[in-house]
Design a protein around this motif. Structure first.
Motif, short mmCIF file in Angstrom:
data_model
loop_
_atom_site.label_atom_id
_atom_site.label_comp_id
_atom_site.label_asym_id
_atom_site.label_seq_id
_atom_site.Cartn_x
_atom_site.Cartn_y
_atom_site.Cartn_z
N ARG A 180 -61.13 15.15 10.42
CA ARG A 180 -60.61 14.19 9.45
C ARG A 180 -61.42 12.91 9.62
O ARG A 180 -61.89 12.61 10.72
N SER B 6 -64.46 20.32 7.26
CA SER B 6 -63.34 19.78 6.50
C SER B 6 -62.57 20.90 5.80
O SER B 6 -63.17 21.75 5.14
N TRP C 17 -63.39 14.30 1.15
CA TRP C 17 -63.70 13.59 2.39
C TRP C 17 -63.91 12.10 2.11
O TRP C 17 -63.40 11.23 2.83
N GLU D 48 -60.59 10.29 1.38
CA GLU D 48 -59.78 10.09 2.59
C GLU D 48 -60.44 9.06 3.50
O GLU D 48 -59.76 8.23 4.11
#
Length: 200
Positions: A23, A141, A180, A183
């Motif tokens: 993450r 991911s 990605w 986030e």
């Protein structure tokens, strides 16, 4: 549950329980620069990139997996030797051409969050790519449903899936990378609001 760039492809991971997906993390974020997103398939590899500010993901190209149709099923897989490294070589070239600061490889887990053959394939590819571009962090991911979503989006926009597999692969890579980036943006913004002093 943040892992270092090397943790996600540990040899001890079993197909069902590992590897663990990464993450975005303000503590390990490499900062401003282009990212590369990769959708690893058994026949093709979709590639996407983003702008240096990490805002928008766009398609780059589709790379054919090496070794297909040459009499050896095992030779087409990531991590092979000799001619089978052609696909890895091209991906490594793209990473260098774009001066990428980070590579995001999609980890295709099942709907139950488990790792099967596709996840193992992506993990092997990420490990092999890491050996070719050791200075660039390679992240895994979670990419559940990205290929399905990409195909649906293309179909809804009037593009027929038949004969457009390369576009679907690239769209899946875009989806992986955009997820990605979105986030990451939220994580960095949160760290900044908390006084973490994280800069782009």
């Amino acid at each position: 549950m943040h892992s270092s760039p090397g943790d996600e492809t540990s040899e001890g991971s079993s197909p069902a329980s590992g590897p663990v997906s990464d993450r975005p993390d303000a503590a390990t974020d490499p900062g401003r620069g282009r990212r590369i997103g990769i959708d690893v398939g058994t026949v093709r590899i979709g590639v996407a990139s983003c702008d240096p500010d990490g805002i928008l993901a766009t398609p780059v190209e589709t790379v054919a997996r090496a070794g297909k149709g040459k009499g050896g099923a095992g030779k087409g897989r990531a991590g092979g030797k000799g001619a089978s490294a052609t696909d890895l070589t091209r991906i490594a070239e793209i990473v260098r051409e774009y001066e990428a600061v980070e590579v995001i490889v999609g980890l295709p887990r099942t709907l139950r969050g488990e790792n099967g053959a596709s996840a193992a394939l992506a993990t092997r590819f990420a490990k092999s790519l890491r050996s070719m571009v050791p200075d660039v962090p390679i992240r895994l991911s979670d990419e559940r449903l990205t290929t399905v979503a990409a195909a649906r989006a293309l179909r809804d926009s009037g593009v027929r899936a038949r004969g457009q597999r390369q576009m679907i692969d690239q769209a899946a890579a875009v989806s992986i990378l955009q997820g990605w980036l979105d986030e990451r943006s939220a994580v960095l913004r949160s760290a900044g609001d908390a006084g973490g002093g994280v800069g782009e």
